[in-house]
Scaffold this active site. Structure first.
Site, short mmCIF file in Angstrom:
data_model
loop_
_atom_site.label_atom_id
_atom_site.label_comp_id
_atom_site.label_asym_id
_atom_site.label_seq_id
_atom_site.Cartn_x
_atom_site.Cartn_y
_atom_site.Cartn_z
N HIS A 1 0.85 -1.19 0.00
CA HIS A 1 0.00 0.00 0.00
C HIS A 1 0.89 1.24 0.00
O HIS A 1 1.81 1.36 0.81
CB HIS A 1 -0.92 0.03 1.22
CG HIS A 1 -1.76 1.27 1.27
ND1 HIS A 1 -2.91 1.42 0.51
CD2 HIS A 1 -1.61 2.42 1.96
CE1 HIS A 1 -3.43 2.60 0.74
NE2 HIS A 1 -2.67 3.24 1.61
N CYS A 2 0.61 2.15 -0.93
CA CYS A 2 1.40 3.37 -1.07
C CYS A 2 0.56 4.57 -0.63
O CYS A 2 -0.34 4.99 -1.36
CB CYS A 2 1.87 3.55 -2.51
SG CYS A 2 2.91 5.01 -2.75
N PRO A 3 0.82 5.14 0.55
CA PRO A 3 0.03 6.30 0.98
C PRO A 3 0.24 7.52 0.12
O PRO A 3 -0.63 8.39 0.04
CB PRO A 3 0.51 6.52 2.43
CG PRO A 3 1.86 5.91 2.48
CD PRO A 3 1.84 4.75 1.54
N GLY B 1 -2.21 7.18 -2.41
CA GLY B 1 -3.56 6.99 -1.91
C GLY B 1 -4.22 5.73 -2.43
O GLY B 1 -5.44 5.66 -2.54
N ASN B 2 -3.41 4.74 -2.76
CA ASN B 2 -3.94 3.52 -3.37
C ASN B 2 -3.01 2.36 -3.03
O ASN B 2 -1.85 2.54 -2.65
CB ASN B 2 -4.05 3.68 -4.88
CG ASN B 2 -5.03 2.71 -5.50
OD1 ASN B 2 -5.61 1.87 -4.81
ND2 ASN B 2 -5.23 2.79 -6.80
#
Length: 319
Positions: A202-204, A207-208
């Site tokens: 998950h890549c903050p 945002g996805n």
């Protein structure tokens, strides 16, 4: 010993020359063949050593980050808890990209005296366009999930596509939170609160969650951003070294060089790491799980059961 008669025609002369030269040609071809075979062996051995060295470098670096930098790879891959709400991380990335673009247009181009249609300007603008295009695609593309239908949601009747099993019970991977069987390489994302197909991490900042459908755009985003930063950094540094500029231009260029250096230090190693994963057909979560296998050999830690060879591994992500 009788001397053979001289050839009577050009064809006989050519045949005689071929018979005399044939042993020499065969010896030369044998030498070439042996050299190629030995050279292939040397190249193969060098490639194996280089491959082993890269594996040890990557795994060693990650273990140092875990042991001495307080970095939890498993938590990083599966997403933060609680979730980073809002669009602040995405807006922060967009701000950095706009600062990178302004550094080239407002600082480097006037100082270097190059027009908009110069080769370096066209290359940089092409990189920036590709950066924003891949960024938007990474943000808005759904990473993928469990296929629809009752076949994946009927308990005690796993679909035949499920090959992976739980480590301890050797049973099909049933997700209690989503009430469905998880496809191979799918994992539950704590941020999206559902299983993600071929989940990488998950890549903050996007945002996805990076999964099967948007892994290509995420990798291209890293590639184009690293290339743009490298191009701007080299160009600005070359200009600062070779030219005598006014104080204001020098100040702006030093700021631009600092920005590109900071981004390159962060992005280039991250891009190299994901390239290493890509050529082995391995996700970040799978790499973290193999890192947990401390009892295995170094070769086992870097081998993926989905490895199909470098070319097919790249095609499985980039198409």
């Amino acid at each position: 010993k009788a001397v053979p008669p001289p050839p009577q025609s050009p064809q006989e002369a050519a045949a005689l020359a071929y018979r005399k030269a044939r042993p020499i040609l065969e010896s030369f071809l044998d030498i070439v063949r042996e050299t190629i075979e030995n050279g292939h062996f040397v190249l193969s051995e060098s490639a194996r050593r280089l491959n082993r060295l890269s594996d040890q470098l990557v795994t060693g670096t990650m273990r140092v980050l875990e042991d001495y930098c307080c970095m939890d790879l498993n938590k990083f891959a599966r997403g933060p808890e609680p979730k980073l709400h809002g669009s602040l991380p995405i807006l922060f990335v967009l701000m950095l990209l706009m600062m990178l673009y302004n550094a080239f247009v407002l600082a480097y181009m006037p100082a270097a005296g190059i027009p908009f249609n110069s080769p370096i300007s066209l290359i940089f603008h092409a990189f920036i366009f590709l950066v924003f295009a891949s960024f938007v695609q990474s943000v808005r593309t759904d990473p993928g999930g469990i296929p629809p239908g009752k076949a994946w949601r009927t308990r005690e009747a796993p679909p035949p596509q499920c090959k992976e099993r739980k480590h301890f019970s050797n049973e099909p991977r049933w997700c209690r939170k989503s009430e469905a069987y998880k496809p191979d390489r799918a994992h539950f994302c704590r941020v999206l609160r559902r299983p993600v197909l071929r989940m990488d991490h998950h890549c903050p900042w996007l945002g996805n969650t990076i999964g099967f459908n948007n892994h290509k755009f995420f990798y291209l985003f890293l590639l184009y951003t690293s290339s743009a930063c490298t191009l701007l950094g080299i160009s600005v540094l070359d200009l600062l070294v070779k030219a005598t500029l006014p104080a204001l231009s020098t100040f702006l260029l030093i700021g631009a060089e600092g920005l590109t250096f900071l981004l390159s230090v962060i992005l280039v190693p991250f891009f190299i790491f994901h390239t290493w994963l890509l050529v082995r057909n391995m996700t970040t979560i799978e790499f973290c799980e193999m890192m947990r296998s401390r009892d295995g050999s170094e070769e086992d830690l870097t081998r993926s059961s989905y490895d199909m060879g470098i070319f097919h591994n790249i095609c499985s992500v980039l198409g």
